[in-house]
Structures are given as structure tokens and as C-alpha cells.
Design a protein around this motif. Structure first.
Motif, PDB file in Angstrom:
ATOM      1  N   ASP A   1       8.836  -3.736   1.942  1.00  0.00           N
ATOM      2  CA  ASP A   1       7.133  -3.759   1.471  1.00  0.00           C
ATOM      3  C   ASP A   1       7.626  -5.305   1.242  1.00  0.00           C
ATOM      4  O   ASP A   1       7.901  -5.436   0.362  1.00  0.00           O
TER       5      ASP A   1
ATOM      6  N   ASP B   1       4.273  -7.685  -0.710  1.00  0.00           N
ATOM      7  CA  ASP B   1       3.364  -8.249  -1.801  1.00  0.00           C
ATOM      8  C   ASP B   1       3.409  -6.790  -3.037  1.00  0.00           C
ATOM      9  O   ASP B   1       3.658  -5.607  -2.730  1.00  0.00           O
ATOM     10  N   GLY B   2       4.413  -7.461  -4.451  1.00  0.00           N
ATOM     11  CA  GLY B   2       4.238  -6.784  -5.155  1.00  0.00           C
ATOM     12  C   GLY B   2       5.591  -5.487  -5.206  1.00  0.00           C
ATOM     13  O   GLY B   2       5.765  -5.192  -5.794  1.00  0.00           O
ATOM     14  N   THR B   3       6.082  -5.790  -4.095  1.00  0.00           N
ATOM     15  CA  THR B   3       7.686  -5.254  -4.011  1.00  0.00           C
ATOM     16  C   THR B   3       8.442  -6.228  -4.014  1.00  0.00           C
ATOM     17  O   THR B   3      10.221  -6.304  -5.235  1.00  0.00           O
TER      18      THR B   3
ATOM     19  N   ASP C   1       5.747  -0.971  -2.989  1.00  0.00           N
ATOM     20  CA  ASP C   1       5.534  -0.274  -4.596  1.00  0.00           C
ATOM     21  C   ASP C   1       4.007   0.463  -4.823  1.00  0.00           C
ATOM     22  O   ASP C   1       3.380  -0.044  -5.447  1.00  0.00           O
TER      23      ASP C   1
ATOM     24  N   ASP D   1       3.142   2.556   1.087  1.00  0.00           N
ATOM     25  CA  ASP D   1       4.570   2.636   1.534  1.00  0.00           C
ATOM     26  C   ASP D   1       4.736   3.903   1.520  1.00  0.00           C
ATOM     27  O   ASP D   1       5.447   4.099   2.044  1.00  0.00           O
TER      28      ASP D   1
HETATM   29 MG   LIG Z   1       3.214  -3.862  -1.389  1.00  0.00          MG
END
Ligand SMILES: [Mg+2]
Ligand SMILES: O=C(O)COP(=O)(O)O
Length: 229
Positions: free
Chosen positions: A18, A20-22, A185, A189
Motif C-alpha cells: 500500500d 499512503d500510510g504504509t 496500513d 488492505d
Molecule cells: Mg494506506
């Protein structure tokens, strides 16, 4: 815990990440662009904390949530089509300028990507972010060369939590369900990985709509990616 402990001793043939955020802490760019969009429409700014809760289902959903200041804003019939089109154009204008400007890679990401590349593991990005901004962000973060496959939320007919993008990446990489791994995240996912039938590792530092990622039951949670090395 080592990566090989959850993949039965062998390294995966394909790791799907992933974005964004990962890999990237990207909310600052998104929040600045959402606030600029709201300002264009004479609406009050949302701020980073709200945007962090709304990220994860692609840019159209983020824009709709911001327009009504509510997570449910992307449900059918809530946002007027004309208002959405105007807002979406404004967001794209601002985000094209801001993307990658205030974002950074999370700790351990580059080391992990490099270690997997050195071992010949194929790597893919499977994100719900639009394809054009995905390409830009990967380049600006200096990690685009690690990925032989990159799929955005608008690349195929379905996006995560649907398994289609994961299955597509696996087929393209000529890997199999047993030899592929998802790392993400958010609940999207984990749901996508479960629906596809692949193992999934989660990072707790990203954006999961304000919920702890443990509630989604990933196969493993690691504090940073390099802990897997
Ligand atoms: Mg994400
Ligand atoms: O743009 C989004 O909604 C989030 O994208 P992600 O799938 O990389 O977390």
C-alpha cells in the motif's frame, strides 16, 4: 519477527505495498490540498486530523467526505454531482502542486525496499490513490525504481478492498497466491488480501480511519518494515 517466519521459510516472490500510510506519510500534502479546495468553495477548512481519518478509499471519496465534513460523504446520493466535479477539479489542481512537497518516507522503508530488491523479490505498489499522483509521489520520494508494477485506485475497474488489483499484480508478476504478500496500513488492505487469498502484514502507524489495525486481524503487525529484516 522475520519476514521468512510468516512466509514458511522462503522469501515471497512478490511483495505488494500500500502507499499512503504504509510507505509514505502523505497526509500533510492531502490536507493542504483539501483545505485549499474547501477554501475555493468558501467552505471551512478541515485540517490534518480529519483528513487522516478520511484517507484510504481513493481521492473521489476523500473529496466527498471533505465536502460534507463526514466519513459517510462518499455514500451514493449524498454529494451533488456538479458540486463534486467542481471540488474534484479544484483538489486535483492543488494536489498537483502539493504532492510530495510535505510528505516523507516512514522509517525503515527504503532499507526494506532495497533489501528485497537485492534478494530479487519483485515489488509492486497497490494503492487507492489515483495513478497519476501515485507515479509522481513515488518519483518524488525516490522509490519509483523499486517497483515493476504500480496500480492506482483508478487503474482497474475495482479498487481495494476488492481483491482485483492484488490478483492483477500477482498475475502480471507471474507469482502465485502462496508466494505473494501484501503489506498495508488499513482495513482495506487486509480485506483485499483476505479476499485474494494472500498473507498480509500491517503497519500500525498509518491511516486506518481512526481504528487500531489489530481489529482487522492481519497475519502480523510490525512497528516498522525494517523489523522484518
Ligand atoms: Mg494506506
Ligand atoms: O488515496 C487513498 O485513498 C489512499 O491510498 P492507499 O491505498 O495508498 O492507502
Amino acid at each position: 519477527m522475520k519476514l521468512t517466519e510468516i512466509t514458511a521459510g522462503d522469501l515471497p516472490q512478490l511483495i505488494m505495498y500500500d502507499l499512503d500510510g504504509t510507505l509514505v506519510d502523505s497526509v500533510p500534502d492531502l490536507a493542504i490540498s483539501i483545505d485549499a479546495m474547501l477554501d475555493d468553495l468558501n467552505l471551512p477548512k478541515a485540517g490534518e486530523d480529519k483528513v487522516r481519518l478520511w484517507v484510504g478509499n481513493g481521492i473521489p471519496s476523500l473529496v466527498k467526505r471533505a465536502l460534507v465534513d463526514d466519513m459517510a460523504g462518499d455514500q451514493p446520493g449524498i454529494v451533488n454531482r456538479e458540486v463534486f466535479v467542481k471540488a474534484y477539479d479544484s483538489f486535483k489542481h492543488h494536489y498537483a502542486i502539493e504532492v510530495g512537497q510535505h510528505s516523507h518516507l516512514y522509517p525503515g522503508v527504503k532499507d526494506f525496499l532495497q533489501a528485497m530488491a537485492d534478494k530479487g523479490v519483485k515489488q509492486a505498489v497497490v494503492t487507492n490513490k489515483s495513478e497519476i499522483f501515485t507515479e509522481k509521489l513515488l518519483k518524488l520520494m525516490g522509490i519509483d525504481h523499486f517497483f515493476e508494477i504500480s496500480l492506482g485506485g483508478d487503474s482497474l475497474d475495482e479498487q481495494k478492498p476488492h481483491p482485483l488489483p492484488l490478483l492483477h499484480a500477482i498475475e502480471k508478476a507471474e507469482a502465485s497466491l502462496d508466494t505473494a504478500l501484501m503489506i498495508g496500513d488499513s482495513s482495506n488492505d487486509i480485506k483485499a488480501a483476505r479476499a485474494a487469498g494472500v498473507k498480509v502484514i500491517a503497519l500500525p502507524y498509518g491511516y486506518n480511519h481512526g481504528e487500531p489495525i489489530a481489529a482487522s486481524n492481519p497475519d502480523l503487525i510490525v512497528t516498522t518494515l525494517d523489523k522484518l529484516l
